[in-house]
Motif scaffolding. Structure first.
Motif, PDB file in Angstrom:
ATOM      1  N   GLY A 185       0.825  -1.206   0.000  1.00  0.00           N
ATOM      2  CA  GLY A 185       0.000   0.000   0.000  1.00  0.00           C
ATOM      3  C   GLY A 185       0.861   1.258   0.000  1.00  0.00           C
ATOM      4  N   THR A 186       0.215   2.413  -0.154  1.00  0.00           N
ATOM      5  CA  THR A 186       0.958   3.669  -0.230  1.00  0.00           C
ATOM      6  C   THR A 186       0.252   4.787   0.529  1.00  0.00           C
ATOM      7  OG1 THR A 186      -0.155   4.161  -2.330  1.00  0.00           O
ATOM      8  CG2 THR A 186       2.050   3.203  -2.461  1.00  0.00           C
ATOM      9  N   ASP A 187       1.043   5.764   0.938  1.00  0.00           N
ATOM     10  CA  ASP A 187       0.556   7.047   1.444  1.00  0.00           C
ATOM     11  C   ASP A 187       0.993   8.102   0.439  1.00  0.00           C
ATOM     12  OD1 ASP A 187      -0.291   9.028   3.706  1.00  0.00           O
ATOM     13  OD2 ASP A 187       1.746   9.650   3.183  1.00  0.00           O
ATOM     14  N   ILE A 188       0.063   8.982   0.045  1.00  0.00           N
ATOM     15  CA  ILE A 188       0.361   9.949  -1.014  1.00  0.00           C
ATOM     16  C   ILE A 188       0.037  11.366  -0.543  1.00  0.00           C
ATOM     17  CG2 ILE A 188      -0.148  10.656  -3.383  1.00  0.00           C
ATOM     18  CD1 ILE A 188      -0.933   7.758  -3.949  1.00  0.00           C
ATOM     19  N   ASP A 189       0.975  12.261  -0.746  1.00  0.00           N
ATOM     20  CA  ASP A 189       0.752  13.691  -0.527  1.00  0.00           C
ATOM     21  C   ASP A 189       0.273  14.262  -1.858  1.00  0.00           C
ATOM     22  OD1 ASP A 189       0.896  16.447  -0.275  1.00  0.00           O
ATOM     23  OD2 ASP A 189       2.804  16.443   0.800  1.00  0.00           O
ATOM     24  N   PHE A 190      -1.050  14.341  -2.024  1.00  0.00           N
ATOM     25  CA  PHE A 190      -1.598  14.804  -3.299  1.00  0.00           C
ATOM     26  C   PHE A 190      -1.346  16.289  -3.532  1.00  0.00           C
ATOM     27  CE2 PHE A 190      -4.161  10.915  -2.695  1.00  0.00           C
ATOM     28  CZ  PHE A 190      -3.899  10.309  -3.912  1.00  0.00           C
ATOM     29  N   GLY A 191      -1.070  17.031  -2.468  1.00  0.00           N
ATOM     30  CA  GLY A 191      -0.704  18.432  -2.645  1.00  0.00           C
ATOM     31  C   GLY A 191       0.644  18.563  -3.328  1.00  0.00           C
ATOM     32  N   ALA A 192       1.640  17.834  -2.810  1.00  0.00           N
ATOM     33  CA  ALA A 192       2.974  17.856  -3.422  1.00  0.00           C
ATOM     34  C   ALA A 192       2.927  17.314  -4.843  1.00  0.00           C
ATOM     35  CB  ALA A 192       3.945  17.041  -2.570  1.00  0.00           C
ATOM     36  N   LEU A 193       2.121  16.260  -5.066  1.00  0.00           N
ATOM     37  CA  LEU A 193       2.003  15.689  -6.401  1.00  0.00           C
ATOM     38  C   LEU A 193       1.364  16.685  -7.364  1.00  0.00           C
ATOM     39  CD1 LEU A 193       2.260  13.337  -8.360  1.00  0.00           C
ATOM     40  CD2 LEU A 193       0.106  12.423  -7.449  1.00  0.00           C
ATOM     41  N   THR A 194       0.349  17.398  -6.905  1.00  0.00           N
ATOM     42  CA  THR A 194      -0.307  18.409  -7.745  1.00  0.00           C
ATOM     43  C   THR A 194       0.686  19.473  -8.184  1.00  0.00           C
ATOM     44  OG1 THR A 194      -2.468  18.086  -6.676  1.00  0.00           O
ATOM     45  CG2 THR A 194      -2.111  20.187  -7.796  1.00  0.00           C
ATOM     46  N   ARG A 195       1.458  19.978  -7.237  1.00  0.00           N
ATOM     47  CA  ARG A 195       2.420  21.034  -7.568  1.00  0.00           C
ATOM     48  C   ARG A 195       3.500  20.525  -8.520  1.00  0.00           C
ATOM     49  NH1 ARG A 195       1.165  22.006  -2.125  1.00  0.00           N
ATOM     50  NH2 ARG A 195       2.920  20.774  -1.366  1.00  0.00           N
ATOM     51  N   ALA A 196       3.912  19.262  -8.332  1.00  0.00           N
ATOM     52  CA  ALA A 196       4.930  18.695  -9.221  1.00  0.00           C
ATOM     53  C   ALA A 196       4.395  18.512 -10.636  1.00  0.00           C
ATOM     54  CB  ALA A 196       5.419  17.363  -8.658  1.00  0.00           C
ATOM     55  N   LEU A 197       3.158  18.065 -10.758  1.00  0.00           N
ATOM     56  CA  LEU A 197       2.544  17.909 -12.081  1.00  0.00           C
ATOM     57  C   LEU A 197       2.375  19.272 -12.760  1.00  0.00           C
ATOM     58  CD1 LEU A 197      -0.171  15.231 -11.211  1.00  0.00           C
ATOM     59  CD2 LEU A 197       1.809  14.884 -12.698  1.00  0.00           C
ATOM     60  N   ALA A 198       1.986  20.279 -11.980  1.00  0.00           N
ATOM     61  CA  ALA A 198       1.838  21.625 -12.550  1.00  0.00           C
ATOM     62  C   ALA A 198       3.186  22.161 -13.025  1.00  0.00           C
ATOM     63  CB  ALA A 198       1.218  22.565 -11.517  1.00  0.00           C
ATOM     64  N   ARG A 199       4.239  21.864 -12.274  1.00  0.00           N
ATOM     65  CA  ARG A 199       5.566  22.307 -12.697  1.00  0.00           C
ATOM     66  C   ARG A 199       5.969  21.635 -14.003  1.00  0.00           C
ATOM     67  NH1 ARG A 199       8.220  26.631 -12.042  1.00  0.00           N
ATOM     68  NH2 ARG A 199       7.709  26.609  -9.811  1.00  0.00           N
ATOM     69  N   SER A 200       5.592  20.358 -14.166  1.00  0.00           N
ATOM     70  CA  SER A 200       5.913  19.676 -15.425  1.00  0.00           C
ATOM     71  C   SER A 200       5.157  20.315 -16.588  1.00  0.00           C
ATOM     72  CB  SER A 200       5.586  18.179 -15.326  1.00  0.00           C
ATOM     73  OG  SER A 200       4.192  17.927 -15.433  1.00  0.00           O
ATOM     74  N   MET A 201       3.957  20.836 -16.322  1.00  0.00           N
ATOM     75  CA  MET A 201       3.200  21.560 -17.356  1.00  0.00           C
ATOM     76  C   MET A 201       3.922  22.828 -17.773  1.00  0.00           C
ATOM     77  SD  MET A 201      -0.627  21.496 -15.733  1.00  0.00           S
ATOM     78  CE  MET A 201      -0.976  23.043 -16.570  1.00  0.00           C
ATOM     79  N   THR A 202       4.305  23.607 -16.774  1.00  0.00           N
ATOM     80  CA  THR A 202       4.918  24.900 -17.084  1.00  0.00           C
ATOM     81  C   THR A 202       6.291  24.722 -17.737  1.00  0.00           C
ATOM     82  OG1 THR A 202       5.861  25.108 -14.849  1.00  0.00           O
ATOM     83  CG2 THR A 202       3.678  26.061 -15.226  1.00  0.00           C
ATOM     84  N   ASP A 203       6.976  23.641 -17.399  1.00  0.00           N
ATOM     85  CA  ASP A 203       8.257  23.361 -18.053  1.00  0.00           C
ATOM     86  C   ASP A 203       8.070  23.133 -19.550  1.00  0.00           C
ATOM     87  OD1 ASP A 203       9.602  23.609 -15.686  1.00  0.00           O
ATOM     88  OD2 ASP A 203       9.798  21.453 -15.320  1.00  0.00           O
ATOM     89  N   ARG A 204       6.847  22.742 -19.948  1.00  0.00           N
ATOM     90  CA  ARG A 204       6.566  22.532 -21.368  1.00  0.00           C
ATOM     91  C   ARG A 204       5.736  23.675 -21.950  1.00  0.00           C
ATOM     92  NH1 ARG A 204       6.613  17.087 -19.515  1.00  0.00           N
ATOM     93  NH2 ARG A 204       4.413  17.144 -18.953  1.00  0.00           N
ATOM     94  N   GLY A 205       5.742  24.822 -21.267  1.00  0.00           N
ATOM     95  CA  GLY A 205       5.167  26.024 -21.850  1.00  0.00           C
ATOM     96  C   GLY A 205       3.778  26.416 -21.389  1.00  0.00           C
ATOM     97  N   ALA A 206       3.124  25.636 -20.530  1.00  0.00           N
ATOM     98  CA  ALA A 206       1.791  25.996 -20.043  1.00  0.00           C
ATOM     99  C   ALA A 206       1.894  27.159 -19.062  1.00  0.00           C
ATOM    100  CB  ALA A 206       1.134  24.792 -19.371  1.00  0.00           C
ATOM    101  N   GLY A 207       0.763  27.850 -18.877  1.00  0.00           N
ATOM    102  CA  GLY A 207       0.703  28.945 -17.919  1.00  0.00           C
ATOM    103  C   GLY A 207      -0.194  28.596 -16.745  1.00  0.00           C
TER     104      GLY A 207
END
Length: 498
Positions: A185-207
């Motif tokens: 099983g796992t424990d997930i910090d969905f806040g940290a995951l959200t911010r990391a996914l958003a950073r991957s978006m902006t790295d590819r040009g999203a705003g």
């Protein structure tokens, strides 16, 4: 103007037609944004969030229990112990989530996985002959599925002590107990995951634009959506046109769908339910609990209120939390307004809402009892799980606000649901999520369904990349035990949870 990533043009004066606008800065929008910028990097993608931070509502680490919902311990997914259909479906979807996150880690799109996911066994512990018989049958049913074949079962108090010592500390009555345990099983910090996914978006040009509140959605004769709102920093209005809009606004999603006037949500309404948790950071207590332990909900309690004692890892620090304790407010978001619920009432959903109220009087009684419960009574519920708990170690924290979906029903007029529902307009130009758990845990598979519905022309060309990101889309993740183990081993090594 608050932004993340490269500074975009001021929205109020921006006349560029966007390909995609994501409303809301939670895990759902971030997952879709990360997928789309990976699949179609030349598309223009914009995320709009009303708060000054991402994951400030239900995706935040203390707004949920951080359970990687995978059907392992959630008894509410199997009210009938002989029917594992829903648990297996969610288990398959969570395997796709692991594959997606692991692929992004391997590609360098996500940071060190320990920042958002940690290994934490999932358990069930039940008390009394009736619930022991239920858990025994549930275990026997799940053993027939490759997804759950590694699950362990015991009625031996000493084995339960080894699995969850905190729960046995100070316990004098150990009769009629049973437990299941799944190591992976796992424990997930969905806040940290959200911010990391958003950073991957902006790295590819999203705003990503913070403190930008969307207040209107309308579709013009040219087929484009106009998204209007206010920049809460400057007070200026903004107006964006987009070919596609995703409404990932949590409790505000229904309000925005109503403004968009799509017929698919005619008669829909919501029932807001909040939650509180007891939390301790005492190292001596935390060191004794390395699991997420779920049990049966009280009679009349909603499925989302199953009690559980959870290890949490947030910002590298471990805690233990217990709950949830239901709360009620007419806010649809934790940072919303008391009038929010009333703004969603329409002529066509009044009868639906009243019918659900009459059908769920036990839920109403449960909520009233929870609202009137003293701290002493709430603590007594924790002591059923952890008899030696010291009140001075625990603080009561507010969790997220959930807008549970109520849908029209031909036979019952209205029905209250506790899952997550993807809503898409007939032409596929607008979509969004309504409802609650297990949404965050299965966000990648939900977004793949969205892509197939809303972008059918592009999906064929996207298939190779999607299959690379989530191999389970091409071949069943649960074909047999070997396939399950191989996937757990591969994703576990990349995610650091093997």
């Amino acid at each position: 103007m608050s932004t993340i990533g490269p500074a975009p043009t001021e929205l109020g004066s921006d006349r560029q037609v966007r390909d995609v606008v994501l409303v809301g800065g939670g895990i759902m929008s971030a997952t879709l944004g990360a997928l789309l910028t990976k699949l179609q990097p030349e598309w223009s993608v914009v995320m709009l969030e009303r708060l000054g931070e991402l994951a400030g509502e239900s995706s935040g680490p203390w707004s949920n229990a951080g359970t990687g919902h995978s059907g392992l311990c959630e008894l509410n997914y199997m009210p009938d112990a002989s029917d594992s259909t829903k648990a297996e479906s969610i288990g398959r979807q969570f395997h796709l989530s692991r594959q997606f996150w692991a692929s992004l880690v391997a590609d360098g799109d996500l940071p060190a996985p320990a920042s958002f996911i940690n290994p934490t066994p999932h358990m069930d512990v039940v008390f009394g002959e009736r619930d022991v018989a239920y858990l025994r049958e549930r275990f026997a049913t799940l053993q027939r599925s490759p997804l759950f074949s590694a699950m362990q079962y015991t009625e031996d108090p000493e084995m339960i002590r080894q699995w969850a010592p905190l729960m046995m500390d100070g316990r004098t009555d150990t009769s009629s107990m049973a437990a299941t345990r799944y190591e992976a099983g796992t424990d997930i910090d969905f806040g940290a995951l959200t911010r990391a996914l958003a950073r991957s978006m902006t790295d590819r040009g999203a705003g990503v634009h913070l403190r930008h509140e969307v207040m209107g959605l309308s579709r013009g004769p040219d087929g484009l959506w106009t998204v209007t709102g206010r920049d809460l920093n400057s007070g200026r209005r903004f107006r964006i046109q987009s070919r596609f809009v995703f409404v990932g606004a949590g409790g505000y999603a229904l309000k925005l769908f109503q403004k968009a006037k799509i017929p698919e949500i005619c008669g829909y309404t919501v029932f807001p339910i909040g939650a509180q948790f007891l939390r301790t950071d005492n190292p001596a207590v935390v060191a004794q609990h390395e699991a997420k332990v779920y049990s049966q909900a009280s009679v009349g309690a909603p499925p989302m209120s199953v009690p559980h004692l959870d290890k949490r890892v947030v910002d590298g620090r471990s805690s233990v939390m217990f709950g949830p304790y239901a709360t009620f407010s007419t806010n649809l978001l934790r940072h919303g307004k008391l009038i929010d619920f009333f703004t969603t009432i329409r002529f066509r959903n009044i009868a639906v809402l009243l019918a659900v109220g009459i059908q769920n009087l036990s839920l109403v009684r449960y909520l009233l009892a929870e609202l009137l419960a003293s701290r002493k009574r709430k603590f007594a519920q924790l002591q059923r799980f952890y008899p030696a708990a010291d009140p001075s170690d625990w603080v009561l924290v507010e969790a997220g606000q959930r807008a549970q979906l109520i849908k029209p029903d031909r036979r019952r007029i209205g029905v209250l649901t506790f899952g997550t529902e993807l809503v898409t307009a007939a032409d596929g130009t607008i979509a969004g999520l309504l409802g609650a758990s297990p949404g965050a845990s299965i966000a990648p598979s939900v977004m793949v369904d969205l892509l197939a519905t809303c972008f059918p022309d592009q999906c064929q060309q996207w298939e190779p990349t999607l299959y690379e990101l989530m191999p389970g889309l091409a071949a069943p993740v649960d074909a047999d035990e070997h396939t399950v183990d191989r996937n757990l081993d591969h994703t576990g090594r990349l995610l650091g949870v093997a």
